[in-house]
Scaffold this motif. Sequence first.
Motif, PDB file in Angstrom:
ATOM      1  N   ARG A  76      -2.591   1.135 -11.597  1.00  0.00           N
ATOM      2  CA  ARG A  76      -3.868   0.442 -11.450  1.00  0.00           C
ATOM      3  C   ARG A  76      -4.846   1.481 -10.920  1.00  0.00           C
ATOM      4  O   ARG A  76      -4.634   2.057  -9.861  1.00  0.00           O
ATOM      5  CB  ARG A  76      -3.772  -0.751 -10.503  1.00  0.00           C
ATOM      6  N   CYS A  77      -5.904   1.716 -11.702  1.00  0.00           N
ATOM      7  CA  CYS A  77      -6.814   2.807 -11.369  1.00  0.00           C
ATOM      8  C   CYS A  77      -7.488   2.574 -10.011  1.00  0.00           C
ATOM      9  O   CYS A  77      -8.076   1.520  -9.777  1.00  0.00           O
ATOM     10  CB  CYS A  77      -7.872   2.932 -12.459  1.00  0.00           C
ATOM     11  N   PRO A  78      -7.412   3.549  -9.090  1.00  0.00           N
ATOM     12  CA  PRO A  78      -8.067   3.391  -7.791  1.00  0.00           C
ATOM     13  C   PRO A  78      -9.591   3.442  -7.889  1.00  0.00           C
ATOM     14  O   PRO A  78     -10.285   3.077  -6.940  1.00  0.00           O
ATOM     15  CB  PRO A  78      -7.536   4.569  -6.975  1.00  0.00           C
ATOM     16  N   HIS A  79     -10.103   3.878  -9.028  1.00  0.00           N
ATOM     17  CA  HIS A  79     -11.554   4.013  -9.182  1.00  0.00           C
ATOM     18  C   HIS A  79     -12.185   2.783  -9.850  1.00  0.00           C
ATOM     19  O   HIS A  79     -13.232   2.325  -9.426  1.00  0.00           O
ATOM     20  CB  HIS A  79     -11.881   5.267  -9.995  1.00  0.00           C
ATOM     21  N   CYS A  80     -11.526   2.231 -10.908  1.00  0.00           N
ATOM     22  CA  CYS A  80     -12.133   1.102 -11.636  1.00  0.00           C
ATOM     23  C   CYS A  80     -11.277  -0.159 -11.580  1.00  0.00           C
ATOM     24  O   CYS A  80     -11.661  -1.187 -12.124  1.00  0.00           O
ATOM     25  CB  CYS A  80     -12.410   1.497 -13.091  1.00  0.00           C
ATOM     26  N   SER A  81     -10.107  -0.101 -10.952  1.00  0.00           N
ATOM     27  CA  SER A  81      -9.193  -1.253 -10.779  1.00  0.00           C
ATOM     28  C   SER A  81      -8.506  -1.724 -12.052  1.00  0.00           C
ATOM     29  O   SER A  81      -7.759  -2.688 -12.012  1.00  0.00           O
ATOM     30  CB  SER A  81      -9.907  -2.456 -10.152  1.00  0.00           C
ATOM     31  N   MET A  90      -5.631  11.230 -15.782  1.00  0.00           N
ATOM     32  CA  MET A  90      -6.973  10.650 -15.934  1.00  0.00           C
ATOM     33  C   MET A  90      -6.883   9.196 -16.368  1.00  0.00           C
ATOM     34  O   MET A  90      -6.032   8.823 -17.177  1.00  0.00           O
ATOM     35  CB  MET A  90      -7.781  11.445 -16.964  1.00  0.00           C
ATOM     36  N   CYS A  91      -7.769   8.365 -15.822  1.00  0.00           N
ATOM     37  CA  CYS A  91      -7.845   6.950 -16.209  1.00  0.00           C
ATOM     38  C   CYS A  91      -8.244   6.866 -17.681  1.00  0.00           C
ATOM     39  O   CYS A  91      -9.193   7.526 -18.114  1.00  0.00           O
ATOM     40  CB  CYS A  91      -8.881   6.244 -15.334  1.00  0.00           C
ATOM     41  N   PRO A  92      -7.506   6.032 -18.467  1.00  0.00           N
ATOM     42  CA  PRO A  92      -7.813   5.922 -19.900  1.00  0.00           C
ATOM     43  C   PRO A  92      -9.065   5.102 -20.195  1.00  0.00           C
ATOM     44  O   PRO A  92      -9.548   5.117 -21.325  1.00  0.00           O
ATOM     45  CB  PRO A  92      -6.569   5.241 -20.470  1.00  0.00           C
TER      46      PRO A  92
HETATM   47 ZN   LIG Z   1     -10.403   3.896 -13.954  1.00  0.00          ZN
END
Ligand SMILES: [Zn+2]
Length: 231
Positions: free
Chosen positions: A32-37, A70-72
């Motif tokens: 679960r992306c820490p930046h965009c959830s 990197m977040c996809p």
């Molecule tokens: Zn993200």
Amino acid sequence: MSIDSFEIPNVFRVDQVDAVVENNKIYSIQLRCPHCSALGTFGSVVGGLRYKKRKAISSSYDIVTAAVRMCPNPKCCGLVFTITSSAQETLSVSPPELLECSFEDVPAAIAATLKEAIACHSAGSFRASAMMVRRLLEELCEDAGVEGRTLHDRLKGLRTKITLPEELFNAMDELKALGNDAAHIEAKSYAMIDREEAELSIELAKEIVKARFQHKSLVERLKSRKTTGAA
Ligand SMILES: [Zn+2]
């Protein structure tokens, strides 16, 4: 495998370098992306480093991999630094994964407190997280204009001021006790506050916030479609 199974649980400390790994040899992992959830499959962007970590009990070791991923989500592309075991288990993610939460229509001060509770939880600071949830109760009372000498009195007053399911008011009493224990060494309602208590308290806080601020705005948005929508 957990980090506690290593002789030195700090997975950032290398016991012995094994190899530099090419980008295409690093498995993608779900995070679960820490930046965009958003939940996503995170691939590596620049290759990684493989190294040995000695296990605590047997004399064997595991080969772990450190990589930048990197977040996809194309709107995010946030970077994370991960350490994974040889069985592709995630041992560490920096910045840490966050519990999912929507802050839409939540007053700024209350949203900031809830965010801080979630950040504390993700960093393993569970007592600090419980204290933030208690603060959120204070802010709910203030937002509703409820006054009283103690939080106990204010929560009583809140019951007469706003409409929420009875269970959620009862939940507030529990969260108050948990937060109280987090703040005072002589407290005794909860033996300890671990990951699970912290997570449950945030889930309850989210339900309270949802019922207080978000349900109404959903209904209002639906209602507004009656007059502004197509005939
Ligand atoms: Zn993200």
